[in-house]
Structure formats: C-alpha cells, structure tokens
Write a protein that holds these residues in place. Structure first.
Motif, mmCIF file in Angstrom:
data_model
loop_
_atom_site.group_PDB
_atom_site.id
_atom_site.type_symbol
_atom_site.label_atom_id
_atom_site.label_comp_id
_atom_site.label_asym_id
_atom_site.label_seq_id
_atom_site.Cartn_x
_atom_site.Cartn_y
_atom_site.Cartn_z
ATOM 1 N N LYS A 340 -30.084 75.578 47.849
ATOM 2 C CA LYS A 340 -30.347 75.334 49.263
ATOM 3 C C LYS A 340 -29.025 75.221 49.997
ATOM 4 O O LYS A 340 -27.961 75.030 49.384
ATOM 5 C CB LYS A 340 -31.212 74.090 49.484
ATOM 6 C CG LYS A 340 -30.667 72.834 48.841
ATOM 7 C CD LYS A 340 -31.580 71.638 49.113
ATOM 8 C CE LYS A 340 -32.952 71.796 48.505
ATOM 9 N NZ LYS A 340 -32.941 71.677 47.009
ATOM 10 N N VAL A 341 -29.110 75.306 51.317
ATOM 11 C CA VAL A 341 -27.939 75.261 52.185
ATOM 12 C C VAL A 341 -28.105 74.115 53.166
ATOM 13 O O VAL A 341 -29.166 73.965 53.793
ATOM 14 C CB VAL A 341 -27.746 76.591 52.947
ATOM 15 C CG1 VAL A 341 -26.539 76.516 53.879
ATOM 16 C CG2 VAL A 341 -27.593 77.740 51.972
ATOM 17 N N LEU A 342 -27.059 73.298 53.314
ATOM 18 C CA LEU A 342 -27.038 72.200 54.289
ATOM 19 C C LEU A 342 -25.954 72.489 55.315
ATOM 20 O O LEU A 342 -24.796 72.735 54.942
ATOM 21 C CB LEU A 342 -26.754 70.857 53.614
ATOM 22 C CG LEU A 342 -27.841 70.256 52.722
ATOM 23 C CD1 LEU A 342 -27.378 68.919 52.147
ATOM 24 C CD2 LEU A 342 -29.139 70.068 53.482
ATOM 25 N N VAL A 363 -23.280 82.467 57.239
ATOM 26 C CA VAL A 363 -23.781 81.725 56.077
ATOM 27 C C VAL A 363 -25.310 81.717 56.062
ATOM 28 O O VAL A 363 -25.950 81.962 55.030
ATOM 29 C CB VAL A 363 -23.212 80.293 56.076
ATOM 30 C CG1 VAL A 363 -23.862 79.451 54.980
ATOM 31 C CG2 VAL A 363 -21.705 80.315 55.886
ATOM 32 N N CYS A 364 -25.911 81.447 57.214
ATOM 33 C CA CYS A 364 -27.380 81.405 57.289
ATOM 34 C C CYS A 364 -27.985 82.789 57.092
ATOM 35 O O CYS A 364 -29.073 82.921 56.507
ATOM 36 C CB CYS A 364 -27.809 80.820 58.632
ATOM 37 S SG CYS A 364 -27.300 79.101 58.883
ATOM 38 N N PRO A 373 -33.395 78.322 51.272
ATOM 39 C CA PRO A 373 -33.727 77.496 52.449
ATOM 40 C C PRO A 373 -32.477 76.925 53.100
ATOM 41 O O PRO A 373 -31.529 76.519 52.422
ATOM 42 C CB PRO A 373 -34.611 76.390 51.852
ATOM 43 C CG PRO A 373 -34.220 76.321 50.421
ATOM 44 C CD PRO A 373 -33.843 77.707 50.006
ATOM 45 N N VAL A 374 -32.484 76.898 54.425
ATOM 46 C CA VAL A 374 -31.380 76.361 55.214
ATOM 47 C C VAL A 374 -31.886 75.131 55.956
ATOM 48 O O VAL A 374 -32.810 75.226 56.768
ATOM 49 C CB VAL A 374 -30.841 77.405 56.211
ATOM 50 C CG1 VAL A 374 -29.714 76.804 57.051
ATOM 51 C CG2 VAL A 374 -30.348 78.642 55.477
ATOM 52 N N LEU A 375 -31.285 73.979 55.675
ATOM 53 C CA LEU A 375 -31.644 72.715 56.310
ATOM 54 C C LEU A 375 -30.528 72.331 57.270
ATOM 55 O O LEU A 375 -29.379 72.135 56.849
ATOM 56 C CB LEU A 375 -31.844 71.613 55.262
ATOM 57 C CG LEU A 375 -32.829 71.934 54.124
ATOM 58 C CD1 LEU A 375 -32.918 70.759 53.157
ATOM 59 C CD2 LEU A 375 -34.198 72.278 54.677
#
Length: 470
Positions: A340-342, A363-364, A373-375
């Motif tokens: 996942k991506v924060l 990045v997204c 998933p991007v949070l």
C-alpha cells in the motif's frame, strides 16, 4: 416583297443590339452576375486572409527596417499579388483558371515569425509581481518579521508547521495590540491583521491550510463583534487568543491523533509501505504502528531538489523501522513489491483532487497501474471549496538554482532573481506541487473518518468548515 424586306432589316437591328449589350454589360448587372456566380469556398477565404496578413506583416517589417537604417526586404511575389484586389471568381472549382490557385500559393508564403515571450512564465507572473512589490515594514511586529524570514528561507517546511508558526505569531501580535483612539477593537482588529498577513504573503505564498486558518480567525472575531456581550479590550483579546489555541488543538493536534488511530489498523503484519517525501502525519502513523508492535518495512521514495525523504528516513530508522531509500526515477522497480501507499496532502480540492508535493501524482499513477491502494492522510482544515483544472493554476515556484546542472556556470549557485534574467537561452522552473486526480486515490483518512474523495464537498457542508480566501 416590301414587307418581307422590312422584316429582315428589323431582325438584323435587334441582333446587333443584343450583341452590343452582351459585349458591354452595365456595372450593376456585372455586380449581380458576380453575386450570382459560385461563392468562394472556406479554404479560398482562409488563404486570402493569410495572404493579407502576410502582406501587412511584410509592410511592418519594411517600415521597421527603414527606421533602423536597414534596407527593407523585397516583398514576396505571392504576397504582392495577394495585396492586389482579386477579380471575381466565376470559374468552376478545380479548373485551371479557378481563382483559388493564387490564394493557395499565397497561403504557402512564409510569414516572418513574431517575437514571442518565453513560455512557462504565465503561471509565475503574479507571484513575482508580489515579491517585487515595495512594502513598508516599519510597523510590522518583530515576531511576524522573523516568521517571514523563516518562510522565505524555507526554514519552516510542511503545511502543519507553517500554519502553527503563523498562529503563534498572531498570538503575540494580538497580545501586543492596543486600540487606537476613537476606534473599537472589534472593528479595528481585522484591518490591523491584514498588513502582517500581506507581509507573509510577500515572503512566501500562503498555503491552503494557512488561508483556512486565517478565515477561521477572522470569522471568530466577527462573531465576537456581533455578539451582544459587552467585552473589554482585554476580554476581547483573551477570547481571540483562546480561539487560536482551540484551532491548533482541535484542527491540527487532535486531528492528527484521530488520523493515526484510524490509519494504524490498516497496516498489517509484514506489509511493505511506500511513502513519498516527508509528511508529519504519515510519520506519526508509522511510528505509532511500530510502537504497537507491528512488523513492517517502509520504502521511502524521494526526489530532488529538496530531498525531504532523507530526513524522514533517518527518523524512521532511529525509531526502529526498516527502511529502503530510493529516488523517484526508480519507483517502477519497487512499486510491485509494496502492499500500500501512504501520502500526505497540502490541500484537498472540492472535486477530490489532492494537492501535494510535486511527484505525488506520479507515485499515485504508478500505484494505480499496479493496483496498489493509495491512502491519503490529511486533516479537514486543508479542505477547500476551490477547483483547479491543472497544476499551474495556483502553484508555487521554488528556487530555480536548485535544479541547475552543476556544470552550468551561468546559473549554478545564484539566486532565483539572477536565474530568471531574460538573456538566458533557457529557463528553469522549480514547481513545488502537483494535482493528483481522485481516481488514483483509494481513500481519504481524516479526523472525521475514512471517506472517498467524492465526499469532500459533503464534509465541508455538513461540518460547516470555514474555507476560502483569508
């Protein structure tokens, strides 16, 4: 016989008159015949207009050459021919004698190029104009002067840090305020704050969060002035200072704690989390997850010229988090390994676009291509009712010298004003932010809950957030 002779004479005279009228038609009949002929096509009209423009431009260049003491260039034959009045075109389209052949040749005549200004300056014109505007700082509070210097030197970074420092300076400003004669504090305090705010804008453009904080402060002052309670000057200032402390505590400090409590359960055992740049709330989440005993690793993606990820990577390693540091150009090699991506945010627009450090959109995009998933972790005081269609509508430009190649002696080691001179053959643009479309964002984690990007206008309306220009 006589009547037969008269008939032949009359017939001969009529035939002669008809031939003479056909050979010399009247002017009005010729115009009518022209109007009744085939109208010019769209291509013919366009070619004629381009030829006329070329003739006008050539005439201007000739006048400029005479003024400079130079010999004017010869006018092209096609341009000179196009400058003459064109005859009515009554031939069929595509025939050898049609009137569109000279027009086509005239349209191909090269027109002298006009001197166009360097591209890429439109979006920074207003910012430079503000920075160069003279400003009287004789009556600016010392705390505001010091804060403006820190902003200009980029000593204070991050949306939350900049906003808290500004509100702390406003507390000192309000505490030292004294109501002038023949004025009241409820009517004079807002104009008193406008000049320090403008000084901070001259030092560096305000972020969306700072603008919302200023709007909230002015709204509180307006509420106090409209209330029926009779407050003294000290009582009024005490209420204003209390509202500033409440905003910092509720909208920033406690909001970050709520976001951390919501985001930590999203980190599972053995996760590989990708982060970009440096975000204070993302740092809090990762440290809280480590304190909770979760085992995970972090991939810190960074980019020039600020390299903010280096500082964050050092802090996470000191906290015991396993980290991998890569540059943005290598994200395609590591994105497949993460879960996942924060990311953080400088602002969230009403259409769901996330306004963040430049490079976040890339990045997204890579995360969406690999179905990661991007949070986005952000506070609601960074929400805005604005809508920008591109990243240049309201961007901020940093020091171009930071992007200059080390071998370039003409720009390396000089300031932004020296780089932007007109005698350079190229221009360096150091944009600070970009826009990420909502389709690349899986979820927004805020203090009011986890919501999709499409719920931003609902949150602004239901929670009565004070957003907009200060």
């Amino acid at each position: 016989i006589f009547s037969h002779l008269l008939f032949h004479l009359f017939h001969a005279s009529v035939s002669a008159n008809v031939k003479m009228s056909d050979a010399n038609p009247p002017a009005d009949k010729a115009v009518a015949a022209t109007k009744e002929g085939r109208p010019q096509s769209k291509q013919e009209r366009r070619a004629l207009q381009e030829a006329q423009r070329a003739a006008i431009q050539a005439k201007k260049d000739a006048q400029a050459g005479k003024a400079a003491g130079q010999q004017p260039k010869a006018q092209p034959a096609a341009t000179a021919a196009a400058a003459k009045p064109s005859a009515p075109n009554t031939t069929s389209k595509g025939s050898p004698g049609s009137g569109d052949a000279p027009a086509r040749k005239a349209s191909k005549a090269p027109s002298p190029p006009a001197a166009a200004p360097p591209k890429g300056k439109e979006h920074t014109k207003s910012t430079k104009k503000i920075q160069k505007a003279p400003f009287d700082i004789s009556d600016i509070h010392p705390s505001v002067l010091h804060l403006g210097t820190l902003y200009k030197n980029r000593t204070i970074r991050g949306g939350n840090a900049r906003c808290i420092a500004m509100l702390q300076a406003f507390k000192e400003l309000v505490s030292s305020y004294r109501t002038p004669a023949n004025k009241t504090i409820d009517r004079d305090l807002v104009p008193f704050l406008n000049k320090p705010i403008q000084y901070l804008i001259n030092c560096r453009k305000l972020s969306v969060s700072m603008g919302n904080a200023i709007s909230s402060l002015k709204f509180k002052i307006h509420q106090l002035s409209e209330s029926n309670t009779c407050l003294t000057e000290e009582g009024f200032k005490k209420e204003v200072l209390k509202s500033i402390d409440t905003f910092i505590m509720e909208r920033i400090v406690l909001a970050d704690r709520c976001i951390t409590e919501l985001a930590v359960p999203k980190i599972a055992e053995g996760d590989v989390i990708l982060i970009y740049g440096r975000s204070s709330v993302v740092e809090m989440i990762l440290k809280a997850a480590k304190d909770a005993g979760k085992r995970f690793s972090v991939v810190v993606v960074d980019s020039r010229p600020d390299f903010e990820g280096q500082e964050l990577c050092g802090r996470l390693v000191a906290a015991g988090v396993a980290c991998t540091y890569v540059l943005l150009t290598a994200i395609s090699t590591v994105i497949s390994q993460v879960n996942k991506v924060l990311i953080g945010a400088a602002a969230v627009l009403t259409n769901g676009h996330v306004y963040s450090r430049i490079g976040t959109a890339l990045v997204c995009l890579m995360a969406a291509e690999f179905h990661k998933p991007v949070l986005c972790c952000t506070e609601t005081y960074k929400f805005t009712d604005k809508t920008w269609l591109n990243s240049l509508s309201s961007n901020e430009e940093g020091n171009p010298a930071l992007l200059a190649p080390p071998s370039s002696a003409d720009v390396a080691g000089v300031g932004a004003e020296a780089v932007a001179v007109e005698n350079l053959t190229y221009r360096i643009s150091n944009m600070q932010y970009d826009l990420t479309p909502p389709e690349y964002i899986s979820m927004l984690i805020t203090e009011v809950g986890m919501v999709p990007p499409s719920s931003v206008p609902v949150i602004i309306r239901e929670y009565h957030l004070n957003v907009g220009e200060p």
